[in-house]
Design an enzyme around this catalytic site. Structure first.
Site, PDB file in Angstrom:
ATOM      1  N   LEU A   1      13.783  16.189  27.039  1.00 32.12           N
ATOM      2  CA  LEU A   1      15.300  16.206  27.338  1.00 32.12           C
ATOM      3  C   LEU A   1      15.694  17.918  27.432  1.00 32.12           C
ATOM      4  O   LEU A   1      16.396  18.243  26.700  1.00 32.12           O
ATOM      5  CB  LEU A   1      16.198  15.799  26.370  1.00 32.12           C
ATOM      6  N   PRO A   2      15.010  18.773  28.549  1.00 31.32           N
ATOM      7  CA  PRO A   2      15.491  20.027  28.595  1.00 31.32           C
ATOM      8  C   PRO A   2      16.862  20.109  29.066  1.00 31.32           C
ATOM      9  O   PRO A   2      17.545  19.155  29.517  1.00 31.32           O
ATOM     10  CB  PRO A   2      14.644  20.620  29.756  1.00 31.32           C
ATOM     11  N   HIS A   3      17.722  21.053  28.479  1.00 30.12           N
ATOM     12  CA  HIS A   3      19.104  21.318  28.900  1.00 30.12           C
ATOM     13  C   HIS A   3      19.607  22.625  28.656  1.00 30.12           C
ATOM     14  O   HIS A   3      18.945  23.523  28.056  1.00 30.12           O
ATOM     15  CB  HIS A   3      19.980  20.397  27.866  1.00 30.12           C
ATOM     16  N   ALA A   4      20.602  22.937  29.223  1.00 34.20           N
ATOM     17  CA  ALA A   4      21.101  24.070  29.523  1.00 34.20           C
ATOM     18  C   ALA A   4      22.522  24.230  29.852  1.00 34.20           C
ATOM     19  O   ALA A   4      22.958  23.385  30.511  1.00 34.20           O
ATOM     20  CB  ALA A   4      20.455  25.215  30.261  1.00 34.20           C
TER      21      ALA A   4
ATOM     22  N   LEU B   1      19.482  18.108  31.648  1.00 34.48           N
ATOM     23  CA  LEU B   1      20.974  18.136  31.338  1.00 34.48           C
ATOM     24  C   LEU B   1      21.459  19.591  31.613  1.00 34.48           C
ATOM     25  O   LEU B   1      21.024  20.593  31.099  1.00 34.48           O
ATOM     26  CB  LEU B   1      21.483  17.428  30.238  1.00 34.48           C
TER      27      LEU B   1
END
Length: 154
Positions: free
Chosen positions: A64-67, A102
């Site tokens: 679930l990479p997110h930034a 996300l």
């Protein structure tokens, strides 16, 4: 908040060529640029910066990479099903084949956290992950993801 508000059908893809986490982030940058108009390099840099704080591979083949990024007014997502699982430094040391990224506005507060919680709950469902792994059609993958939370909320 529902996944259908975060995830455009065009932002669901099946990838067969991600050879590293860095390459995957580049693919995510290209996709966010084409779908959401975000600058690809800034997206990649933000993902790598977040990943340096700790891996976003949450286990069971899911990442679930997110930034947080400039140029957004609400949280958006990209879902990738990888044909070849990728080493992602996940907490359980298993390779990743399901990636839900996300992207939130720079100043997003609780909206970003709510979106991350929603995606996390969805991707923890083994039955949903099984359906995602069993299907290579992006439209069907989008349907599985967007119907999953709606049915559980009913």
């Amino acid at each position: 908040m529902e996944l259908s508000s975060l995830l455009k059908p065009a932002a669901v893809r099946v990838l067969g060529h991600a050879t590293s986490k860095k390459r995957l982030f580049q693919d995510l940058g290209d996709i966010t640029q084409s779908i959401y108009g975000l600058e690809a390099t800034a997206t990649v840099d933000a993902l790598q910066e977040r990943e340096s704080l700790g891996p976003t591979g949450v286990g069971h083949g899911v990442a679930l990479p997110h930034a947080r990024l400039e140029g957004l007014d609400h949280v958006v997502g990209v879902f990738l099903r990888l044909e070849k699982p990728l080493d992602f430094d996940a907490v359980d040391r298993q390779p990743v084949d399901l990636v839900f990224a996300l992207f939130a506005p720079k100043d997003a507060g609780v909206e970003h956290l709510k979106a991350l919680a929603l995606v996390s709950r969805t991707m923890r469902e083994s039955s949903i992950c099984a359906k995602l792994r069993a299907n290579a059609d992006p439209a069907a993958l989008h349907a599985v993801l967007t119907e999953a939370r709606s049915n559980q909320a009913a």
